[in-house]
Design a protein around this motif. Structure first.
Motif, mmCIF file in Angstrom:
data_model
loop_
_atom_site.group_PDB
_atom_site.id
_atom_site.type_symbol
_atom_site.label_atom_id
_atom_site.label_comp_id
_atom_site.label_asym_id
_atom_site.label_seq_id
_atom_site.Cartn_x
_atom_site.Cartn_y
_atom_site.Cartn_z
ATOM 1 N N ASP A 1 0.823 -1.204 0.000
ATOM 2 C CA ASP A 1 0.000 0.000 0.000
ATOM 3 C C ASP A 1 0.859 1.256 0.000
ATOM 4 N N GLN A 2 1.886 1.272 0.854
ATOM 5 C CA GLN A 2 2.783 2.428 0.890
ATOM 6 C C GLN A 2 3.540 2.575 -0.428
ATOM 7 N N VAL A 3 3.993 1.459 -0.977
ATOM 8 C CA VAL A 3 4.674 1.502 -2.279
ATOM 9 C C VAL A 3 3.767 2.149 -3.320
ATOM 10 N N ASN A 4 2.507 1.720 -3.344
ATOM 11 C CA ASN A 4 1.572 2.242 -4.342
ATOM 12 C C ASN A 4 1.300 3.733 -4.139
ATOM 13 N N ARG B 1 -2.313 3.442 8.986
ATOM 14 C CA ARG B 1 -1.969 2.801 7.702
ATOM 15 C C ARG B 1 -0.663 3.320 7.116
ATOM 16 N N GLY B 2 -0.061 4.327 7.723
ATOM 17 C CA GLY B 2 1.222 4.823 7.243
ATOM 18 C C GLY B 2 1.125 5.854 6.138
ATOM 19 N N LYS B 3 -0.005 6.565 6.060
ATOM 20 C CA LYS B 3 -0.168 7.545 4.980
ATOM 21 C C LYS B 3 0.768 8.736 5.164
ATOM 22 N N SER B 4 0.958 9.198 6.410
ATOM 23 C CA SER B 4 1.857 10.330 6.648
ATOM 24 C C SER B 4 3.292 9.957 6.307
ATOM 25 N N CYS B 5 3.689 8.748 6.681
ATOM 26 C CA CYS B 5 5.043 8.281 6.360
ATOM 27 C C CYS B 5 5.224 8.178 4.851
ATOM 28 N N ALA B 6 4.205 7.657 4.159
ATOM 29 C CA ALA B 6 4.280 7.561 2.701
ATOM 30 C C ALA B 6 4.416 8.942 2.077
ATOM 31 N N ALA B 7 3.695 9.927 2.624
ATOM 32 C CA ALA B 7 3.784 11.294 2.106
ATOM 33 C C ALA B 7 5.183 11.864 2.315
#
Length: 580
Positions: free
Chosen positions: A268-271, A299-305
């Protein structure tokens, strides 16, 4: 029982603070004595629960019930001490960060807090307490702790519960302090008092009964201790099981360097990071690009950003462009951005980019590197900033008019936002803001929703309880062809119901349908509204249903009027003055 003081910004005299400190000091000696049987049994249960929770990345929760602040304070300290001891045996040394949220307006809450703070300081060496006022809960969106203590004795606000339980990671512990179990239902909390209007001297007592029932129903890793009766009344440790294996494959044709993608923990983070590559190219002339990453908490959205932001800077630095890159990061509070900043820093390090970190106290406020600058800016100041990219974290916590101003002022924006309205802005972001963006022909909009949890496991029992008790996933009924025929031909029934019926086990299905309609229909709907619907004495509920019982329309009616002459006279005077 110690009573409340005046709500608001409470300033206690030095004498009062000293008295509370002495009481806490005396009460802390209780920990040195033999613990009651209920806490001894709880410790035995925790031995199994903590081991299984750490192994499977799930969370656990302890509910401590009594009107006696010393009993609750001693029990809370005992739980934290036991938890640290178990974590040390299972994982070795390391810091255990625990957020303690108390109600400053109540002396009992002050005493519980002081007792726990003193006991943890004396008996723990791994646990670090962060003390905050419960009303400041929103500041901790986007942060991660290993533990939470939430004082609900004098006030229970669903928004705060939704926000704060989400900050605890898998293997962590949540402690809820609540009043005496048998009398809690009818306790007039601060939230209930604020629901009273002229003509009503008593709120309904529905929501806390619902809250208690859901605690009892979700007994996996949720332990309830009645300290007054000295018994554990509910709770069963989960069975140990390994967490689901996470896989994250780097895209073969990615434009960001592989090192960026290696920081992702889930596909999910990769995507989500891959979706941000779309922002490398500028929008069309006079146009805008807006990428929105949404997810439930954890879900790690802030980290992905944060990772994506570093990837974009790297891509731009490698292009023929020569001017300095400016990136603005914003959110409702600086503390909300720390996960984003941490992962951006790790991405810069992975890319071997030389950067200097700018801090305000312990918090990161930006980065400087060769050819670029990243800085945190307060939301209200963002529209006036010059930036190649604006990154908005926890966007649903910002007022919709301000989001519009930021969007209109900048050409490339990366947004991370929570789905289910914990931030206190309800559906304003998804309904009003994104609705307007979609209608704008000059804005290219792309969205990506993340689903796989990172902070805790996919089948975390505390998340299941939270979604159930706050109806975070409530949706309108799915209509079949016969329902549509009923609507066209007017075969509909008028439903008159009450909160007592809706919040009962029998009426829960109807409640979910009605609240699901409220959530979709009113953009500012939030978890607090569920408790308002249950306990506001002047509210009534009506609905329209098809022959199959599916609700197609619902109304929440507020009775007004009944003002005394003393209250109505000033209002009528103001009306006459405006009329003239």
């Amino acid at each position: 029982m110690l009573g409340p003081v005046e709500p608001g910004g409470v300033r206690r005299s030095p004498e009062e603070r000293e008295r509370i400190r002495r009481e806490a000091e005396e009460a802390s000696y209780e920990l040195g004595k033999g613990l009651p049987e209920s806490l001894l049994r709880l410790r035995r249960l925790l031995r199994h629960a903590v081991k299984a929770s750490i192994a499977s990345n799930r969370r656990l929760m302890v509910v401590l019930s009594s009107d006696d602040p010393v009993k609750v304070g001693v029990a809370t300290a005992s739980v934290l001490i036991a938890y640290e001891s178990l974590v040390r045996k299972l994982k070795g040394k390391g810091q255990i960060r625990v957020l303690y949220a108390f109600n400053e307006s109540y002396e009992g809450s002050q005493l519980r807090k002081e007792l726990v703070k003193r006991s943890v300081k004396e008996r723990c060496n791994m646990t670090k307490l962060t003390i905050t006022k419960a009303e400041d809960a929103r500041r901790y969106l986007g942060t991660t702790f290993q533990g939470l203590v939430l004082d609900l004795v004098d006030d229970l606000k669903p928004n705060r519960i939704g926000i704060l339980t989400g900050i605890v990671e898998g293997g962590g512990i949540i402690v809820l302090q609540v009043p005496s179990w048998d009398s809690w239902d009818t306790r007039v909390t601060e939230f209930k008092r604020n629901l009273l209007v002229p003509g009503y001297s008593e709120p309904r007592h529905v929501f806390i009964a619902w809250f208690k029932r859901k605690l009892l129903e979700h007994n996996r890793n949720v332990f309830i201790v009645d300290l007054d009766k000295d018994e554990v009344i509910s709770g069963e440790p989960i069975r140990p099981s390994p967490p689901k294996e996470r896989r994250a494959e780097v895209p073969k044709d990615a434009r960001f360097p592989e090192e960026v993608y290696r920081l992702a923990l889930t596909q999910d983070q990769v995507n989500a990071i891959r979706a941000a590559e779309w922002l490398i190219e500028p929008p069309e002339e006079d146009g805008r690009k807006l990428l929105v990453i949404t997810a439930d908490r954890g879900r790690g959205k802030s980290c992905a950003a944060g990772i994506a932001m570093a990837g974009l800077i790297s891509a731009w630095l490698g292009s023929p462009r020569r001017r300095r890159i400016k990136v603005v990061v914003t959110s409702p509070d600086l503390e909300n951005t720390q996960s984003l900043m941490e992962l951006a820093g790790r991405a810069f390090e992975a890319l071997k980019m030389e950067v200097s970190v700018e801090r305000k106290g312990e918090e990161v406020i930006g980065f400087r590197g060769k050819g670029f600058r990243v800085k945190y800016v307060r939301p209200s100041e963002v529209p006036e900033q010059e930036a190649d990219l604006v990154v908005i974290d926890e966007a649903s916590g910002l007022p919709v008019p301000l989001l519009h101003r930021i969007w209109r002022a900048h050409r490339r924006i990366l947004v991370a936002s929570t789905v289910h309205g914990y931030e206190g802005a309800g559906r304003g972001f998804s309904v009003r803001f994104l609705g307007e963006v979609r209608r704008d022909p000059r804005t290219e909009l792309r969205t990506y929703e993340m689903e796989e949890p990172i902070r805790y496991s996919e089948d975390d029992p505390i998340e299941a309880w939270l979604f159930d008790v706050l109806l975070l996933d409530a949706e309108p009924a799915r209509l079949e062809e016969q329902d549509l025929v009923d609507i066209r031909e007017g075969r509909l029934s008028y439903v008159v119901t009450t909160p007592e019926e809706l919040f009962s086990e029998k009426g829960e299905g109807l409640l979910r349908q009605i609240f699901g309609i409220y959530v979709q229909a009113h953009y500012r709907n939030e978890p607090d509204d569920l408790a308002l619907m249950a306990d506001a004495p002047h509210y009534s509920i009506r609905a329209v249903a098809t022959s199959s019982g599916k609700v197609v329309s619902a109304a929440l009616l507020a009775e007004e009027g009944g003002l005394s002459p003393e209250l109505s006279a000033p209002s009528s005077t103001r009306t006459r003055l405006r009329a003239t």
